[in-house]
Design a protein around this motif. Structure first.
Motif, PDB file in Angstrom:
ATOM      1  N   THR A 132      43.634  42.379  38.377  1.00  0.00           N
ATOM      2  CA  THR A 132      44.890  42.048  39.087  1.00  0.00           C
ATOM      3  C   THR A 132      44.574  42.192  40.632  1.00  0.00           C
ATOM      4  N   SER A 180      48.357  39.232  38.155  1.00  0.00           N
ATOM      5  CA  SER A 180      47.367  39.283  37.431  1.00  0.00           C
ATOM      6  C   SER A 180      46.472  37.728  37.574  1.00  0.00           C
ATOM      7  N   ASP A 280      39.912  44.641  39.523  1.00  0.00           N
ATOM      8  CA  ASP A 280      41.176  44.531  40.263  1.00  0.00           C
ATOM      9  C   ASP A 280      40.662  44.534  41.667  1.00  0.00           C
TER      10      ASP A 280
END
Ligand code: BEZ
Ligand code: FE
Length: 287
Positions: A132, A180, A280
């Motif tokens: 993400t 995402s 992420d």
């Protein structure tokens, strides 16, 4: 006429360059003159060495094209690029750190959907890299573009391949509502920087390792956030401790986990062994 001497030439040159109309240009040029003169004095630069340096700069310019950025490469291997990055991106420690742009980014990459393949049938081990994009508070950053590029399994970037007329191993992915993203590609390998030019010539006269660890590049420029230019490096890759351009950071190292044929992160299936990495990215708001 004021006599020019070894002792006063620096001050005379500084005074001249201080006349630049733009005060920042004046600051930059006067400091440059001072440091260049100090360097010449410190090493007692000979005329032959000065000429060799001029010829090296000339060759660096002559080999450069819109696809070959030999001056950026020179700046990278001298550690200057990474110093400039570090000084200008003193981010919150929770934010994903920046690293060098390098000489191989190409504008205008094609836009691909979630998990669409940017390797387009090239040989290599399939890699799904997903995760993400978030802010420092953990909120997702949707509709953000991740501009991604990498070398092939021979270590070649698109711009190093002559007469190529379509995008190769580069693409733009947009984050979904939940922040995402999923990049589908092939696993990169470590590679040598271009050694066939003046930079390589100089490096080959040293003990410097001229390799970079396996990595994928990202450029993430979202309005309202600090722009992020960075890479992800494969955990366990060779050269992580000796990257020739000083670009590695522990926070940017990610595991490429081996997976059996079967389901993939986008809900599809794959019939060959593949690699999965989750990462992420964290962006810092501007201001
Ligand atoms: C690169 O990773 O693309 C790169 C960066 C700096 C110098 C050479 C290559
Ligand atoms: Fe690279």
């Amino acid at each position: 006429m004021q006599p020019v001497t070894e002792d006063n030439i620096t001050e005379l040159a500084v005074q001249r360059w201080a006349t630049a109309g733009d005060p920042r240009l004046a600051e930059l040029m006067t400091a440059l003159v001072r440091h260049l003169h100090d360097f010449a004095r410190e090493v007692r630069l000979t005329e032959a060495e000065w000429m060799a340096a001029v010829q090296w700069l000339t060759a660096t310019g002559q080999i450069s094209t819109d696809k070959r950025e030999e001056f950026i490469l020179a700046s990278d291997v001298l550690g200057l690029s990474m110093l400039v990055v570090q000084m200008n991106h003193r981010l919150d420690p929770r934010a994903t750190p920046a690293t060098v742009l390098g000489p191989f980014h190409i504008e205008g990459s094609p836009e691909l959907g979630y998990a669409e393949d940017m390797s387009d049938g090239l040989e290599g081990v399939p890699l799904y890299l997903h995760g993400t994009l978030r802010d420092l508070e953990g909120n997702p950053v949707p509709n953000a573009v991740l501009d991604v590029w990498q070398a092939d399994t021979e270590g070649a970037y698109e711009s190093q391949i002559p007469d190529i007329d379509e995008a190769r191993l580069r693409a733009k992915y947009t984050t979904r509502e939940d922040g995402s993203y999923c990049v589908r590609t092939i696993a990169p390998l470590g590679y040598a920087i271009p050694m066939d030019g003046p930079v390589g010539n100089l490096i080959s006269r040293t003990e410097i390792s001229y390799f970079r660890p396996a990595h994928i590049h990202f450029l993430i420029n979202v309005p309202g956030f600090e722009p992020l230019i960075t890479h992800l490096f494969q955990e366990g890759s060779d050269y992580l401790d000796s990257d020739v351009v000083f670009g590695t950071k522990q926070e940017l190292v990610t595991a490429f986990e081996e997976r059996e044929p079967g389901p993939t992160p986008d809900g599809g299936t794959i019939e060959v062994p593949w690699l999965e990495s989750t990462y992420d990215f964290v962006l810092q708001r501007q201001g």
